[in-house]
Design a protein around this motif. Structure first.
Motif, PDB file in Angstrom:
ATOM      1  N   ARG A 156       1.922  61.649  41.922  1.00  0.00           N
ATOM      2  CA  ARG A 156       3.317  62.046  42.156  1.00  0.00           C
ATOM      3  C   ARG A 156       3.611  62.474  43.589  1.00  0.00           C
ATOM      4  NH1 ARG A 156       6.055  65.975  37.998  1.00  0.00           N
ATOM      5  NH2 ARG A 156       7.814  65.137  39.176  1.00  0.00           N
ATOM      6  N   LEU A 160       7.352  62.780  45.485  1.00  0.00           N
ATOM      7  CA  LEU A 160       7.884  64.133  45.647  1.00  0.00           C
ATOM      8  C   LEU A 160       8.111  64.468  47.112  1.00  0.00           C
ATOM      9  CD1 LEU A 160       5.726  66.102  43.051  1.00  0.00           C
ATOM     10  CD2 LEU A 160       8.192  65.714  42.929  1.00  0.00           C
ATOM     11  N   ARG A 163      11.209  62.771  48.381  1.00  0.00           N
ATOM     12  CA  ARG A 163      12.479  63.301  47.891  1.00  0.00           C
ATOM     13  C   ARG A 163      12.764  64.717  48.366  1.00  0.00           C
ATOM     14  NH1 ARG A 163      14.729  64.337  41.704  1.00  0.00           N
ATOM     15  NH2 ARG A 163      16.922  64.098  42.277  1.00  0.00           N
ATOM     16  N   VAL A 164      11.766  65.583  48.279  1.00  0.00           N
ATOM     17  CA  VAL A 164      11.968  66.995  48.615  1.00  0.00           C
ATOM     18  C   VAL A 164      11.925  67.224  50.115  1.00  0.00           C
ATOM     19  CG1 VAL A 164      11.047  69.332  48.335  1.00  0.00           C
ATOM     20  CG2 VAL A 164      11.067  67.755  46.394  1.00  0.00           C
ATOM     21  N   TYR A 228       7.061  71.732  44.840  1.00  0.00           N
ATOM     22  CA  TYR A 228       7.710  70.428  44.985  1.00  0.00           C
ATOM     23  C   TYR A 228       8.195  69.915  43.631  1.00  0.00           C
ATOM     24  CZ  TYR A 228       6.813  69.217  49.879  1.00  0.00           C
ATOM     25  OH  TYR A 228       6.850  69.152  51.247  1.00  0.00           O
ATOM     26  N   VAL A 229       7.344  70.031  42.605  1.00  0.00           N
ATOM     27  CA  VAL A 229       7.719  69.576  41.266  1.00  0.00           C
ATOM     28  C   VAL A 229       8.939  70.350  40.767  1.00  0.00           C
ATOM     29  CG1 VAL A 229       6.977  69.456  38.851  1.00  0.00           C
ATOM     30  CG2 VAL A 229       5.383  68.842  40.670  1.00  0.00           C
ATOM     31  N   ASP A 232      12.073  69.203  42.571  1.00  0.00           N
ATOM     32  CA  ASP A 232      12.466  67.902  42.035  1.00  0.00           C
ATOM     33  C   ASP A 232      13.245  68.081  40.735  1.00  0.00           C
ATOM     34  OD1 ASP A 232      12.258  64.928  42.100  1.00  0.00           O
ATOM     35  OD2 ASP A 232      11.082  65.235  40.283  1.00  0.00           O
ATOM     36  N   GLU A 233      12.795  69.016  39.912  1.00  0.00           N
ATOM     37  CA  GLU A 233      13.477  69.316  38.650  1.00  0.00           C
ATOM     38  C   GLU A 233      14.864  69.890  38.909  1.00  0.00           C
ATOM     39  OE1 GLU A 233      12.504  72.019  34.664  1.00  0.00           O
ATOM     40  OE2 GLU A 233      10.943  71.646  36.167  1.00  0.00           O
ATOM     41  N   LEU A 235      16.691  69.458  41.616  1.00  0.00           N
ATOM     42  CA  LEU A 235      17.531  68.415  42.192  1.00  0.00           C
ATOM     43  C   LEU A 235      18.100  67.503  41.113  1.00  0.00           C
ATOM     44  CD1 LEU A 235      15.370  67.494  45.325  1.00  0.00           C
ATOM     45  CD2 LEU A 235      17.719  68.365  45.387  1.00  0.00           C
ATOM     46  N   ASP A 236      17.325  67.260  40.067  1.00  0.00           N
ATOM     47  CA  ASP A 236      17.779  66.392  38.972  1.00  0.00           C
ATOM     48  C   ASP A 236      19.028  66.940  38.294  1.00  0.00           C
ATOM     49  OD1 ASP A 236      15.941  64.370  39.257  1.00  0.00           O
ATOM     50  OD2 ASP A 236      14.516  65.206  37.810  1.00  0.00           O
TER      51      ASP A 236
END
Length: 378
Positions: A156, A160, A163-164, A228-229, A232-233, A235-236
């Motif tokens: 991942r 990640l 995106r981040v 980061y994870v 990402d959550e 941002l969703d």
């Protein structure tokens, strides 16, 4: 280590260390990175950068998280040196942090140092029959766990990171739904309840539009990858947005590169306005008016003792952070700006301070005014 049948990847080398229950130090070296992984009976007990400075890396995590202040860390380090103890033991003894809290930060540090090594390309590995130096309070890691975590991150990380963004990126949160995110309020009628992980809620809480992604990870006691994870959550579900894609010293400098020009323009505007209104009086006091205009523009009136005291305290904090990161105090105050510990716009504050290193410490005081009696004007 070398072999024609298959390349010696970090995962393969770690597996050998575990199967042979090795005790010692594994060096992983590339052109840019030199790291050491410490083993005891096949377990990973610590990770260190072989070319790192003498700074106490765990101190960065503790201070950036807010769990322990810079002053408390410096005081504990001073007492530890005098008493021949470890600084971690003194922080716990003085009630600055619990042993469990310190262990969590130590574990986070080890994983943050270890996981990027899986992304090294063309690394050379060498096993040294040396006594391993364990990370104080960190959990001994089974290689099997480390390999699973490495695979999880490898699958991942690239997406990640894209995106981040950079670890120095800054995000702000949508504070209008804070009560709902933290579980204090029900969602508005007709809206679906937010389904967020505990890590995402923790990261959301610490985002303030000023902390970097890396600082937020320290504040939440999460690894950088887990932060980061979580982002990402967030941002969703559109709960955060980026303020700055990168907030390193160079970016801050570029963002304020026009400050001197703005100050000059505003200063002359004020002077010319006063000249038009005051005539002869303004001309006789032009130097004083220019200095006052500059001070007012920068928000630092020369006669404001409170502001001057605040400037000194800010500089003290910057000096202590510099020592934590570099292992020694800087030679000049300008290095605080260069290292990003003080924003570029604070450079004008340093002109009114007198600083010198002295016997492992330093002296810092307000510089006497150029018009102080007993000092000749140039």
């Amino acid at each position: 280590m070398s072999g024609a049948e298959a390349p010696w990847t970090l995962a393969r080398v770690l597996s050998v260390m575990e199967s042979e229950s090795r005790t010692g130090v594994l060096e992983a070296v590339t052109a840019d990175v030199s790291a050491r992984i410490h083993f005891r009976n096949g377990y990973i007990v610590g990770v260190s950068k072989a070319d790192a400075t003498s700074r106490w890396r765990l101190g960065d995590y503790l201070s950036e998280s807010g769990a322990v202040t810079v002053e408390q860390i410096v005081s504990a380090q001073r007492d530890a040196t005098k008493q021949g103890l470890d600084v971690e033991d003194l922080l716990i003894k003085h009630g600055r942090i619990s042993e469990d809290g310190l262990r969590r930060f130590a574990d986070t540090l080890v994983l943050d140092e270890l996981m990027p090594l899986f992304r090294l390309e063309g690394a050379n590995f060498k096993f040294l029959e040396e006594r391993p130096i364990p990370t104080r309070f960190a959990t001994q890691l089974p290689v099997s766990f480390v390999l699973r975590e490495g695979e999880r991150q490898a699958s991942r990380y690239a997406a990640l990171r894209q995106r981040v963004g950079h670890p120095t990126a800054i995000y702000r949160k949508d504070a209008s739904v804070m009560g709902e995110v933290l579980g204090y309020e029900e969602p508005a009628r007709g809206e679906t309840a937010l389904d967020l992980s505990a890590n995402a809620r923790a990261v959301y809480f610490f985002l303030d539009g000023e902390r970097s992604v890396q600082s937020v990870s320290h504040a939440a006691a999460l690894t950088l990858f887990d932060t980061y994870v979580a982002l990402d959550e967030l941002l969703d579900v559109w709960l955060v947005n980026v303020v700055s894609a990168m907030s390193g010293p160079n970016d801050r400098a570029s963002g304020t590169s026009h400050l001197p020009r703005v100050v000059t323009v505003l200063t002359w505007f004020i002077v010319l306005a006063v000249l038009g209104l005051g005539g002869e009086f303004a001309w006789r006091n032009l130097d004083q008016l220019g200095a006052s205009a500059t001070a007012a523009t920068l928000g630092l009136p020369a006669a404001d003792a409170g502001v001057r005291d605040a400037a000194i305290q800010t500089t003290h904090d910057g000096l202590q952070l510099y020592r934590l990161q570099r292992g020694a105090f800087p030679d000049t105050l300008a290095e605080l700006i260069d290292s990003g510990l003080l924003p570029t716009q604070k450079a004008t504050l340093l002109a009114d301070l007198r600083y010198a290193r002295a016997d492992g410490g330093y002296t810092l005081e307000s510089a006497p005014s150029a018009h102080t009696p007993g000092r000749a004007d140039p």
